[in-house]
Design a protein around this motif. Structure first.
Motif, mmCIF file in Angstrom:
data_model
loop_
_atom_site.group_PDB
_atom_site.id
_atom_site.type_symbol
_atom_site.label_atom_id
_atom_site.label_comp_id
_atom_site.label_asym_id
_atom_site.label_seq_id
_atom_site.Cartn_x
_atom_site.Cartn_y
_atom_site.Cartn_z
ATOM 1 N N THR A 1 -3.606 7.444 -5.079
ATOM 2 C CA THR A 1 -4.693 6.949 -4.220
ATOM 3 C C THR A 1 -4.276 5.734 -3.393
ATOM 4 O OG1 THR A 1 -6.336 7.729 -5.820
ATOM 5 C CG2 THR A 1 -7.078 6.086 -4.202
ATOM 6 N N TYR A 2 -3.578 4.775 -4.041
ATOM 7 C CA TYR A 2 -3.318 3.492 -3.388
ATOM 8 C C TYR A 2 -1.849 3.243 -3.033
ATOM 9 C CZ TYR A 2 -8.042 2.518 -5.011
ATOM 10 O OH TYR A 2 -9.397 2.581 -5.233
ATOM 11 N N ASP A 3 -0.972 4.165 -3.446
ATOM 12 C CA ASP A 3 0.453 3.956 -3.142
ATOM 13 C C ASP A 3 1.084 5.284 -2.725
ATOM 14 O OD1 ASP A 3 2.880 2.463 -2.976
ATOM 15 O OD2 ASP A 3 3.484 3.223 -4.945
ATOM 16 N N LYS A 4 0.505 5.878 -1.711
ATOM 17 C CA LYS A 4 0.934 7.210 -1.275
ATOM 18 C C LYS A 4 2.386 7.239 -0.824
ATOM 19 C CE LYS A 4 -3.738 8.527 0.249
ATOM 20 N NZ LYS A 4 -4.022 9.458 -0.850
ATOM 21 N N THR A 5 2.884 6.138 -0.292
ATOM 22 C CA THR A 5 4.260 6.111 0.214
ATOM 23 C C THR A 5 5.283 5.771 -0.873
ATOM 24 O OG1 THR A 5 4.020 3.787 0.860
ATOM 25 C CG2 THR A 5 3.489 5.464 2.522
ATOM 26 N N GLY A 6 4.821 5.399 -2.071
ATOM 27 C CA GLY A 6 5.741 5.098 -3.172
ATOM 28 C C GLY A 6 6.388 3.729 -3.091
ATOM 29 N N VAL A 7 5.825 2.823 -2.275
ATOM 30 C CA VAL A 7 6.393 1.485 -2.116
ATOM 31 C C VAL A 7 6.401 0.730 -3.441
ATOM 32 C CG1 VAL A 7 6.047 -0.762 -0.993
ATOM 33 C CG2 VAL A 7 5.744 1.338 0.310
ATOM 34 N N MET A 8 5.369 0.960 -4.261
ATOM 35 C CA MET A 8 5.232 0.214 -5.516
ATOM 36 C C MET A 8 5.866 0.944 -6.706
ATOM 37 S SD MET A 8 3.543 -2.455 -4.566
ATOM 38 C CE MET A 8 2.860 -3.160 -6.067
ATOM 39 N N LYS A 9 6.518 2.060 -6.462
ATOM 40 C CA LYS A 9 7.007 2.881 -7.575
ATOM 41 C C LYS A 9 7.955 2.122 -8.495
ATOM 42 C CE LYS A 9 9.195 7.250 -8.796
ATOM 43 N NZ LYS A 9 9.731 8.552 -8.345
ATOM 44 N N ASN A 10 8.917 1.403 -7.917
ATOM 45 C CA ASN A 10 9.882 0.681 -8.756
ATOM 46 C C ASN A 10 9.203 -0.375 -9.615
ATOM 47 O OD1 ASN A 10 12.063 2.169 -7.865
ATOM 48 N ND2 ASN A 10 12.622 0.712 -6.256
ATOM 49 N N ALA A 11 8.212 -1.064 -9.055
ATOM 50 C CA ALA A 11 7.483 -2.078 -9.816
ATOM 51 C C ALA A 11 6.703 -1.426 -10.964
ATOM 52 C CB ALA A 11 6.541 -2.848 -8.903
ATOM 53 N N ILE A 12 6.109 -0.257 -10.679
ATOM 54 C CA ILE A 12 5.355 0.456 -11.710
ATOM 55 C C ILE A 12 6.294 0.937 -12.811
ATOM 56 C CG2 ILE A 12 3.890 2.451 -12.196
ATOM 57 C CD1 ILE A 12 2.907 2.288 -9.282
#
Length: 596
Positions: free
Chosen positions: A101-112
């Motif tokens: 929903t809030y990170d469609k581009t995967g920018v936050m994936k590494n942080a997650i």
């Protein structure tokens, strides 16, 4: 996630470019459209956000005047804060929804991913000078049931073996039966009456004492389950005393003790209520603290009648394949079961074993599609070059298969000459009447790479395969099994000779539901002979006759044998891979002098 947090994330995402402390003008109309609510409810939501100190809001005075909005919390901080909450609660499915929903581009994936991996591994805390130890690790599959009478998949059966006990235990290494709930047993000379004597003082997780009534109840219950075949040779169960139970057989069963050692034969407490408790109760080393489709938490059974497990809690959390990072910092995981992308670390200890079984492709005879015809099945067998499949995909694939179990020593696999393969496949497809129909192949994420390889090979010969990747739970439903043309799955046999035929007898198995009735009758007759046969070598020959019939008629395609690997930190001890590819949680412990 509650409504206030959800709406704040939506609001802050819309103004992500606005730094904290900078005041902007907004209209109440904008907020109501963003929150999908009335002006009154929008004001209530803003008031709650302000009470949480996420923002300050000064309403505009009079109609048409803009309000002043100042953020105190940036989007990334708010988003990762909610990520931490979901991870701590083991809600990984909700986490995937949040990211979509809030990170469609995967920018936050590494942080997650960093937050996810820090959640796993060894954790401890001191409680009144007693060290409470917990091990958390991820899995990439679902747990479909914890009811022994309905268990089919190996991981389900493994968890069941940690929660429940059987009357006897079969040690595959020594090929001997050992006491479990029963300390002794005897059988009449004609093999028709078995008597088991139960230990006194064993208690279920809820404190109830184990009695012969529970034994009788558990076996009677099996008679109306998909595993009814396990109780089919039992004529009558008689309670002799509270600690002695007797089985009177319809016919001699030389594998009865092996049946009794299967997880499906685990003992449950007697209850007038036929439905199982949401959290099943057993006598095993761990009790179930929490269980849903996303996680299972096991807590130590302090009253276990055998040596107490070392860990106080085992937390197993299901992760979506999306969260499997290529560069996982293994120092934080402690144990990895090699299911998806393999994790490797030079400082970790690694072990593997070749799976007792093989990857097979079934054909659905009940559907009466072109895929079930003999010529189509043979064309698929020829176009799938097992040896090249192993060479090109590598990984856990160790050798081509021509039967359920790996031969010792391995012998050459028949292989069609590459130059003759296209012409032979074309001839068979012509005889089958195939005219480009789409053939549905259903499988699991674990076998997606194999399925895609087979799809590409079939396409080169003009065969249109549609690959459907489903959850394990989906293939527990009969309608799903019967609507597909083929199922690609790994048939695993961790319990020796009984495992080699249980897929033919379990009523909801892919193999049984896909076979033609005439072939099933042939196989069941062989199994009937096998059960009453005292000579193990003759029983093995009967199993080979079943396997040869399957192979010669291409009722299924035997594809490849795979290995199972596990890696773990050197401080984690007691790690031994069982034949089902999993570890016995009660044997695990942490060596305090090994660096973490």
């Amino acid at each position: 996630m509650d409504r206030v947090k959800e709406d704040f994330l939506s609001l802050r995402k819309s103004y992500e470019h606005i730094p904290n402390g900078q005041t902007i003008s907004v209209s109440m109309g904008e907020l109501t459209r963003m929150f999908f609510c009335t002006p009154r409810n929008a004001k209530l939501l803003i008031a709650k956000m302000q009470a949480n100190e996420w923002l300050t809001f000064v309403p505009g005075r009079g109609r048409g005047n803009f309000s002043q909005l100042t953020f105190s919390l940036d989007f990334n901080t708010a988003f990762l804060s909610e990520v931490k909450v979901l991870i701590s609660e083991g809600k990984m499915e909700n986490l995937s929804d949040l990211a979509n929903t809030y990170d469609k581009t995967g920018v936050m994936k590494n942080a997650i991913v960093s937050l996810i991996q820090s959640h796993f591994g060894y954790h401890f805390e001191k409680k009144e000078d007693v060290q409470f130890e917990c091990l958390r690790f991820p899995i990439f599959r679902s747990i479909t049931t914890l009811d022994p009478a309905y268990a089919f998949f190996e991981f389900d059966s493994h968890i069941i073996s940690q929660v429940f006990n059987t009357l006897v235990h079969f040690d595959a290494e020594t090929n001997c039966f050992q006491p479990m709930l029963a300390h002794d047993w005897e059988c009449t000379e004609d093999g028709l009456v078995w008597t088991f004597h139960i230990y006194k003082g064993i208690r279920f997780h809820d404190g109830r004492a184990l009695t012969a009534q529970d034994i009788k109840h558990s076996f009677e219950r099996l008679k109306s389950s998909p595993h009814r075949w396990l109780a089919s040779s039992i004529n009558e169960i008689e309670i002799i005393t509270s600690t002695a139970v007797q089985f009177k057989m319809k016919t001699k069963n030389h594998l009865f003790l092996k049946y009794l050692s299967l997880p499906q034969m685990s003992i449950l407490p007697y209850s007038d209520n036929e439905s199982m408790s949401p959290l099943p109760i057993g006598t095993g080393p761990f009790r179930i603290a929490q269980f849903n489709k996303q996680k299972i938490y096991l807590e130590v059974n302090d009253h276990y009648f055998r040596p107490r497990p070392h860990f106080d809690r085992i937390e197993i959390i299901r992760l979506n394949q999306y969260w499997q990072p290529v560069d996982f910092q293994l120092e934080k995981i402690f144990f990895n079961h090699d299911e998806g992308i393999p994790y490797r670390n030079d400082h970790w200890e690694e072990m593997d074993l070749i799976s007792e079984g093989c990857l097979v492709l079934t054909f659905n005879f009940r559907k009466k599609s072109i895929a079930s015809t003999i010529h189509f099945r043979k064309s698929m067998s020829i176009l799938i070059d097992r040896i090249r499949l192993v060479q090109e995909l590598g990984g856990p694939r160790v050798s081509a298969a021509d039967g359920f179990t790996r031969k010792h020593p391995p012998h050459p696999i028949h292989r069609t000459d590459d130059s003759k393969r296209p012409m032979r496949v074309e001839q068979l497809l012509l005889l089958s009447g195939y005219k480009g129909e789409q053939i549905i192949v259903t499988t699991f994420e674990r076998h997606a790479q194999d399925a895609n390889w087979i799809q590409a090979e079939a396409k080169m010969h003009g065969i249109d395969l549609e690959i459907r990747i489903v959850d394990l739970a989906d293939l527990q439903m009969e309608e799903t099994i019967l609507e597909t043309d083929c199922i690609l799955y790994e048939a695993v046999f961790p319990f020796g000779e009984v495992s080699k035929f249980q897929d033919f007898l379990y009523e909801n198995s892919f193999l049984r539901l896909h076979l033609d009735q005439s072939d099933l009758v042939f196989i069941e007759k062989k199994i009937d002979q096998l059960i009453i046969e005292p000579d193990k070598d003759i029983r093995e020959n009967l199993v080979r006759e079943i396997e040869k019939h399957m192979h010669d008629q291409c009722l299924v395609l035997f594809l490849v044998h795979k290995k199972i690997a596990a890696t773990h930190h050197p401080s984690l001890r007691g790690v031994h891979l069982k034949r089902n590819g999993w570890i016995d949680f009660k044997e695990l412990w942490i060596h305090p002098q090994k660096s973490f």
